[in-house]
Design an enzyme around this catalytic site. Structure first.
Site, mmCIF file in Angstrom:
data_model
loop_
_atom_site.group_PDB
_atom_site.id
_atom_site.type_symbol
_atom_site.label_atom_id
_atom_site.label_comp_id
_atom_site.label_asym_id
_atom_site.label_seq_id
_atom_site.Cartn_x
_atom_site.Cartn_y
_atom_site.Cartn_z
ATOM 1 N N LYS A 45 0.841 -1.212 0.000
ATOM 2 C CA LYS A 45 0.000 0.000 0.000
ATOM 3 C C LYS A 45 0.877 1.263 0.000
ATOM 4 O O LYS A 45 0.647 2.184 -0.778
ATOM 5 C CB LYS A 45 -0.940 0.026 1.227
ATOM 6 N N ARG A 76 -10.094 0.576 8.484
ATOM 7 C CA ARG A 76 -9.625 -0.764 8.834
ATOM 8 C C ARG A 76 -10.635 -1.536 9.669
ATOM 9 O O ARG A 76 -10.355 -2.669 10.053
ATOM 10 C CB ARG A 76 -8.357 -0.603 9.653
ATOM 11 N N ARG A 83 12.044 -6.296 5.424
ATOM 12 C CA ARG A 83 12.057 -4.878 5.798
ATOM 13 C C ARG A 83 12.460 -4.701 7.260
ATOM 14 O O ARG A 83 13.149 -3.741 7.607
ATOM 15 C CB ARG A 83 10.689 -4.238 5.562
ATOM 16 N N ARG A 108 11.091 -0.338 12.293
ATOM 17 C CA ARG A 108 9.689 -0.402 12.725
ATOM 18 C C ARG A 108 9.532 -1.520 13.729
ATOM 19 O O ARG A 108 9.811 -2.678 13.429
ATOM 20 C CB ARG A 108 8.775 -0.624 11.505
ATOM 21 N N ARG A 140 -0.443 -8.934 13.251
ATOM 22 C CA ARG A 140 -1.004 -7.900 12.348
ATOM 23 C C ARG A 140 -1.866 -8.554 11.272
ATOM 24 O O ARG A 140 -2.941 -8.050 10.935
ATOM 25 C CB ARG A 140 0.121 -7.104 11.703
HETATM 26 P P1 AP5 Z 1 4.665 -1.522 1.913
HETATM 27 O O1 AP5 Z 1 4.506 -0.741 0.677
HETATM 28 O O2 AP5 Z 1 5.193 -0.855 3.113
HETATM 29 O O3 AP5 Z 1 3.315 -2.298 2.279
HETATM 30 P P2 AP5 Z 1 2.094 -1.825 3.167
HETATM 31 O O4 AP5 Z 1 0.904 -2.532 2.642
HETATM 32 O O5 AP5 Z 1 2.081 -0.349 3.238
HETATM 33 O O6 AP5 Z 1 2.526 -2.504 4.525
HETATM 34 P P3 AP5 Z 1 2.587 -1.888 6.010
HETATM 35 O O7 AP5 Z 1 3.728 -2.523 6.715
HETATM 36 O O8 AP5 Z 1 2.520 -0.434 5.984
HETATM 37 O O9 AP5 Z 1 1.341 -2.577 6.594
HETATM 38 P P4 AP5 Z 1 0.346 -2.186 7.666
HETATM 39 O O10 AP5 Z 1 -0.920 -2.026 6.962
HETATM 40 O O11 AP5 Z 1 0.406 -3.200 8.748
HETATM 41 O O12 AP5 Z 1 0.961 -0.869 8.325
HETATM 42 P P5 AP5 Z 1 0.334 0.495 8.741
HETATM 43 O O13 AP5 Z 1 1.444 1.449 8.797
HETATM 44 O O14 AP5 Z 1 -0.850 0.816 7.956
HETATM 45 O O15 AP5 Z 1 5.585 -2.777 1.535
HETATM 46 C C1 AP5 Z 1 6.044 -3.682 2.514
HETATM 47 C C2 AP5 Z 1 7.465 -4.135 2.144
HETATM 48 O O16 AP5 Z 1 7.421 -4.870 0.934
HETATM 49 C C3 AP5 Z 1 8.440 -2.972 1.893
HETATM 50 O O17 AP5 Z 1 9.707 -3.319 2.364
HETATM 51 C C4 AP5 Z 1 8.440 -2.838 0.365
HETATM 52 O O18 AP5 Z 1 9.638 -2.308 -0.115
HETATM 53 C C5 AP5 Z 1 8.222 -4.267 -0.070
HETATM 54 N N1 AP5 Z 1 7.484 -4.361 -1.349
HETATM 55 C C6 AP5 Z 1 6.476 -3.573 -1.780
HETATM 56 N N2 AP5 Z 1 6.034 -3.960 -2.992
HETATM 57 C C7 AP5 Z 1 6.776 -5.051 -3.319
HETATM 58 C C8 AP5 Z 1 6.795 -5.917 -4.454
HETATM 59 N N3 AP5 Z 1 5.951 -5.737 -5.489
HETATM 60 N N4 AP5 Z 1 7.677 -6.941 -4.469
HETATM 61 C C9 AP5 Z 1 8.534 -7.127 -3.418
HETATM 62 N N5 AP5 Z 1 8.579 -6.338 -2.320
HETATM 63 C C10 AP5 Z 1 7.702 -5.312 -2.269
HETATM 64 O O19 AP5 Z 1 -0.160 0.165 10.228
HETATM 65 C C11 AP5 Z 1 0.746 -0.097 11.262
HETATM 66 C C12 AP5 Z 1 -0.010 -0.175 12.578
HETATM 67 O O20 AP5 Z 1 -0.614 1.098 12.861
HETATM 68 C C13 AP5 Z 1 -1.171 -1.166 12.625
HETATM 69 O O21 AP5 Z 1 -0.736 -2.456 12.969
HETATM 70 C C14 AP5 Z 1 -2.054 -0.551 13.699
HETATM 71 O O22 AP5 Z 1 -1.542 -0.811 14.982
HETATM 72 C C15 AP5 Z 1 -1.895 0.942 13.436
HETATM 73 N N6 AP5 Z 1 -2.910 1.455 12.504
HETATM 74 C C16 AP5 Z 1 -2.680 2.023 11.291
HETATM 75 N N7 AP5 Z 1 -3.821 2.379 10.705
HETATM 76 C C17 AP5 Z 1 -4.808 2.034 11.565
HETATM 77 C C18 AP5 Z 1 -6.230 2.137 11.509
HETATM 78 N N8 AP5 Z 1 -6.857 2.668 10.448
HETATM 79 N N9 AP5 Z 1 -6.941 1.672 12.570
HETATM 80 C C19 AP5 Z 1 -6.327 1.140 13.654
HETATM 81 N N10 AP5 Z 1 -4.991 1.009 13.763
HETATM 82 C C20 AP5 Z 1 -4.238 1.447 12.721
HETATM 83 MG MG MG Z 2 2.071 1.060 4.830
#
Ligand code: AP5
Ligand code: MG
Length: 191
Positions: free
Chosen positions: A14, A89, A128, A134, A146
């Site tokens: 994402k 979410r 990562r 992180r 997660r």
């Molecule tokens: P990346 O692009 O970072 O993927 P992502 O889907 O953004 O993954 P996140 O780690 O951000 O997931 P998340 O949804 O758990 O985190 P968030 O910050 O929202 O890619 C991941 C890795 O893969 C990178 O190293 C990238 O380089 C690699 N990659 C990408 N594309 C690739 C490809 N095609 N091939 C190979 N490698 C690739 O949430 C974190 C925490 O915050 C949650 O757990 C929760 O506690 C809290 N939180 C956030 N939003 C909310 C909400 N709305 N409600 C409640 N809690 C929330």
């Molecule tokens: Mg993300």
């Protein structure tokens, strides 16, 4: 205005795809994960509260993220459109977002849902975790927590938008550029 939700499990790409999409389409990127991490870095009360949930791989309470998104929408009145990443979410967040957007008279155009296998998610996040700093990437148990939160509480959000025929599944495996092209085709056919 063109508002888009980029949906998918942790590690589905994402954040990576959002960067490319906002630059092509001039949208304002709203990532609740990034906003929360910013609060943690600044050591605000909100950040301190959020950290205890994020470190375990649990979702932060709805009211915290909903009020954060409400403020972000208010602060970006001139945006051409919003790209929501990692939000909504839960079904409560989805309903709250609809109400906020109703006030602005600008609905969600589409939810693009990245489809990636669980093995690939784990692989990406563990790689990562070696360098990202992180806290929620550092061990497999937290990554699995997660992914479990995603299955237990977040998948239903896609059902919510499916009722309005707004969900499009996109293959989220392969090269970053190929996935970006797949997303652009879906967006271009709706603008
Ligand atoms: P990346 O692009 O970072 O993927 P992502 O889907 O953004 O993954 P996140 O780690 O951000 O997931 P998340 O949804 O758990 O985190 P968030 O910050 O929202 O890619 C991941 C890795 O893969 C990178 O190293 C990238 O380089 C690699 N990659 C990408 N594309 C690739 C490809 N095609 N091939 C190979 N490698 C690739 O949430 C974190 C925490 O915050 C949650 O757990 C929760 O506690 C809290 N939180 C956030 N939003 C909310 C909400 N709305 N409600 C409640 N809690 C929330
Ligand atoms: Mg993300």
């Amino acid at each position: 205005m063109f508002n888009l939700i980029l949906f998918g499990p942790p590690g589905s790409g994402k954040g990576t795809q959002s960067e490319k999409l906002i630059s092509r389409y001039g949208l304002k990127h709203l990532s609740t994960g990034d906003l929360l991490r910013h609060e943690i870095t600044r050591n605000t009360p909100l950040g301190q509260e959020a950290k205890s949930f994020m470190d375990k791989g649990s979702l932060v309470p709805d009211e915290v993220v909903i009020s954060m998104i409400g403020s972000a929408l208010d602060e970006n009145q001139d945006a051409k459109g919003f790209l929501f990443d990692g939000f909504p979410r839960t079904s409560t967040q989805a309903e709250a977002l609809d109400k906020l957007l109703e006030l602005k008279k600008t609905p969600i155009a589409v939810m693009l849902a990245l489809d990636v296998s669980e093995d690939e998610l784990l692989k990406r996040l563990l790689i990562r975790g070696e360098t990202s700093g992180r806290s929620d990437d550092t061990n497999e148990q937290v990554i699995r927590a997660r992914i479990k939160e995603y299955h237990d509480k977040t998948l239903v959000v896609a059902d919510y938008y499916r009722k309005f025929r707004k969900v499009v599944m996109v293959n989220g495996e392969g090269s970053v550029d190929n996935i970006f092209q797949r997303l652009c085709i879906e967006i271009d056919s709706r603008r």
